[in-house]
Write a protein that holds these residues in place. Structure first.
Motif, short mmCIF file in Angstrom:
data_model
loop_
_atom_site.label_atom_id
_atom_site.label_comp_id
_atom_site.label_asym_id
_atom_site.label_seq_id
_atom_site.Cartn_x
_atom_site.Cartn_y
_atom_site.Cartn_z
N TYR A 79 49.69 5.00 44.58
CA TYR A 79 49.93 3.76 45.30
C TYR A 79 51.42 3.43 45.42
O TYR A 79 52.26 3.86 44.62
N THR A 85 49.33 -0.80 47.82
CA THR A 85 48.68 -0.12 48.93
C THR A 85 48.68 1.37 48.66
O THR A 85 49.60 1.90 48.04
N SER A 86 47.66 2.03 49.14
CA SER A 86 47.55 3.46 48.91
C SER A 86 48.64 4.21 49.65
O SER A 86 48.92 3.93 50.82
N PRO A 108 53.83 3.67 53.70
CA PRO A 108 53.68 2.32 54.25
C PRO A 108 55.03 1.67 54.51
O PRO A 108 56.01 1.95 53.80
N GLU A 128 53.47 -7.23 55.20
CA GLU A 128 52.32 -7.69 54.43
C GLU A 128 51.05 -6.95 54.79
O GLU A 128 50.23 -6.66 53.92
N TYR A 129 50.89 -6.63 56.08
CA TYR A 129 49.64 -6.02 56.53
C TYR A 129 49.43 -4.62 55.96
O TYR A 129 48.33 -4.08 56.01
N GLU A 130 50.49 -4.03 55.43
CA GLU A 130 50.37 -2.69 54.85
C GLU A 130 49.68 -2.71 53.48
O GLU A 130 49.21 -1.69 53.02
N TYR A 131 49.65 -3.87 52.86
CA TYR A 131 49.20 -3.95 51.47
C TYR A 131 47.77 -4.46 51.39
O TYR A 131 47.42 -5.46 52.01
N ASP A 132 46.98 -3.80 50.57
CA ASP A 132 45.56 -4.13 50.45
C ASP A 132 45.26 -5.11 49.31
O ASP A 132 44.27 -5.84 49.37
N TYR A 133 46.07 -5.07 48.30
CA TYR A 133 45.78 -5.86 47.10
C TYR A 133 47.00 -6.69 46.73
O TYR A 133 48.13 -6.21 46.81
N TRP A 134 46.73 -7.91 46.31
CA TRP A 134 47.80 -8.85 45.97
C TRP A 134 47.51 -9.50 44.64
O TRP A 134 46.35 -9.80 44.30
#
Length: 131
Positions: A32, A99-100, A110, A115-121
């Motif tokens: 990640y 993000t992966s 990425p 922000e849209y690149e990241y899956d987890y916050w």
């Protein structure tokens, strides 16, 4: 479940330092990219820095280059953001995100500050710098 826990914020004076930590769990840390974002009062959240645990590449927004250093400890599943020579303009809530960066055998890069690149916050940690 994927979890990100940010910590290390606080109140400091201008010129002082803080080190933020982001501990990740529930995902393959080494696959990640971990990013740091910040949101100042009344402003949008913006990307500050990121590190790809796949390639070991680091990224910084211009305003923090030379002052902030991001690093990763895979043994602890932790990414650090060392912030030196802080100024009042650094006052914000700081968030870490993941993000992966690997899709099968392929490496994905990425955009570090989107922000849209990241899956987890994770939840944020408050950094306040007084003048």
């Amino acid at each position: 479940d994927v979890q990100l826990q940010a910590s290390g914020g606080g109140l400091v004076q201008a010129g002082e330092s803080l080190r933020l930590s982001c501990v990740g769990s529930g995902f393959t840390f080494n696959d990640y990219q971990i990013g740091w974002f910040r949101q100042a009062p009344g402003k949008n959240r913006v990307g500050v820095s990121a590190i790809s645990n796949v390639e070991g590449i680091t990224y910084y927004t211009d305003s923090v280059k030379g002052r902030f250093t991001i690093s990763s400890d895979s043994a602890e599943n932790t990414v650090y953001l060392q912030m030196n020579n802080l100024s009042p303009e650094d006052t914000a809530i700081y968030y870490c995100a993941a993000t992966s960066a690997r899709v099968g055998d392929a490496i994905y890069v990425p955009l570090f500050d989107k922000e849209y690149e990241y899956d987890y916050w994770g939840r944020g940690t408050q950094v306040t710098v007084s003048s």
